[in-house]
Write an enzyme that holds these catalytic residues in place. Sequence first.
Site, PDB file in Angstrom:
ATOM      1  N   TYR A 142       0.870  -1.185   0.000  1.00 20.24           N
ATOM      2  CA  TYR A 142       0.000   0.000   0.000  1.00 20.24           C
ATOM      3  C   TYR A 142       0.898   1.223   0.000  1.00 20.24           C
ATOM      4  CZ  TYR A 142      -3.476   3.429   1.588  1.00 20.24           C
ATOM      5  OH  TYR A 142      -4.300   4.514   1.692  1.00 20.24           O
ATOM      6  N   ASP A 237       9.423   2.791  -0.265  1.00 18.43           N
ATOM      7  CA  ASP A 237       8.378   3.469   0.491  1.00 18.43           C
ATOM      8  C   ASP A 237       8.618   3.132   1.957  1.00 18.43           C
ATOM      9  OD1 ASP A 237       6.129   4.209   1.895  1.00 18.43           O
ATOM     10  OD2 ASP A 237       4.718   3.588   0.335  1.00 18.43           O
ATOM     11  N   LYS A 265       4.358   9.414   8.687  1.00 22.71           N
ATOM     12  CA  LYS A 265       4.213   8.901  10.067  1.00 22.71           C
ATOM     13  C   LYS A 265       5.263   9.449  11.044  1.00 22.71           C
ATOM     14  CE  LYS A 265       1.770   4.848   8.316  1.00 22.71           C
ATOM     15  NZ  LYS A 265       0.359   4.995   8.616  1.00 22.71           N
TER      16      LYS A 265
HETATM   17  N1  HOZ Z   1      -3.060   3.744   6.147  1.00 20.72           N
HETATM   18  C1  HOZ Z   1      -3.218   3.401   7.525  1.00 20.72           C
HETATM   19  C2  HOZ Z   1      -3.067   1.939   7.753  1.00 20.72           C
HETATM   20  N2  HOZ Z   1      -2.005   1.308   7.127  1.00 20.72           N
HETATM   21  C3  HOZ Z   1      -4.552   3.842   8.058  1.00 20.72           C
HETATM   22  C4  HOZ Z   1      -4.407   5.000   8.888  1.00 20.72           C
HETATM   23  C5  HOZ Z   1      -5.657   5.427   9.639  1.00 20.72           C
HETATM   24  O1  HOZ Z   1      -6.720   4.911   9.407  1.00 20.72           O
HETATM   25  O2  HOZ Z   1      -5.524   6.292  10.468  1.00 20.72           O
END
Ligand code: HOZ
Length: 427
Positions: A142, A237, A265
Amino acid sequence: MGRSEDLMARALECIPGGVNSPVRAYGSVGMTPRFIAHADGSHIYDVDGTDYIDYILSWGPMINGHNNQRVLNKVIEACQKGMSYGAPTEIEVEMAEFMTSRIPHIDMVRMVNSGTEAVMSAIRTARGFTGREKIIKFSGCYHGHSDCLLVDAGSGLMTAGVPGSAGVPAGCTKDTLTATYNDLDSVESLFEANKGEIACLIVEPVAANMGVVLPDPGFLQGLREICTREGALLIFDEVITGFRLAFGGAAELTGVTPDMVTYGKIIGGGMPVGAYGGRKEIMSMVAPLGPVYQAGTLSGNPVAMAAGLEQLKILTENPNFYTELAAKGEKLYGTIDSLLKQYQVPCTMNHIGSLGCVFFTPDQVKNYEDAKKADTAAFTKYFRYMLEHGVHLAPSQFEAMFLSVTHTDQDIDNTLNLVEDYLKGMK
Ligand code: HOZ
């Protein structure tokens, strides 16, 4: 009914699905999400006052625990000077210098507002630099929700059991080719069939959005060699792994050097920050220096930079930071692994450093197809048990567990006792 249920009922009326990011809705575990009131260190508290040991950590950013006092002080100080100027500031230079002087594969870096934005911009830069249009990604990885990357994507799409998104024109994904994680032959075939057309290959160097899937020995090195041979850029990534597995992320840990890297993050210390960087000749393509356009009103925001830079400084001050964090990971995940074997339950534990995932399948998980074999109903039972007993896990089989330096031995022992009780009950 608790306050979370009340808030969810209100939220459903005015926010799509009641949440601002899909996985948070607890849809796949059939529950109402806990609405959070506050958090401190390794603990998070919902609006009914229930205390949980937190292994979500805002999906990774809070590596120094919630409410780190130093980060907080810097944020307050920055806020008092004005929250956004839309003009360059000293702290942006400090942030870029801090990163480029410590991460050898980054000569230049551009700050953005999320991991999605970082990846989208890195891909545009790679296309601009190579003059090619096709890209390769891996099924189950992802890379945020930009159009061209919503193909066999992990995280919320995998949780929902769908490969892509409505609303993405076919034209946006026609140049996105997908390979199989840990399978160099699948990569070779794509390069062979698209000779001289591949701009870049993007990979989560440790995949952490289809659960946690480790690269086999030689896999990342193999990607490096193929990309170099074919004149394509290798993009790591590191939105999840950056500053988590080592300060220089998976690249530092594995010794494999990407051409470009993306972050999110941890780099924001809890504020919305992303970044992309790489070699000077590549990053020189970015506007206003070069012809690849990318911009942002709040990019390099002084409050966000204050939080992020302080968090990064903390990570570099203790030379044992990452070995100590990894020791916590070994204690938690290594012991879960032993318990799974002791109680002979059909699960597989994948983990590295402070990242871990219990897959509810007895078979090895090395790629998207393996991960999809997991018994999500069994995961749901486990998830509910842990939540009801005070452990806050991601509400999806296909997300990672995160540890912070503030998780105590007591937190880990309590979690392990619960896991053991649960496994005994499964027998
Ligand atoms: N993309 C995040 C999980 N891999 C989700 C982040 C969220 O929902 O805060």
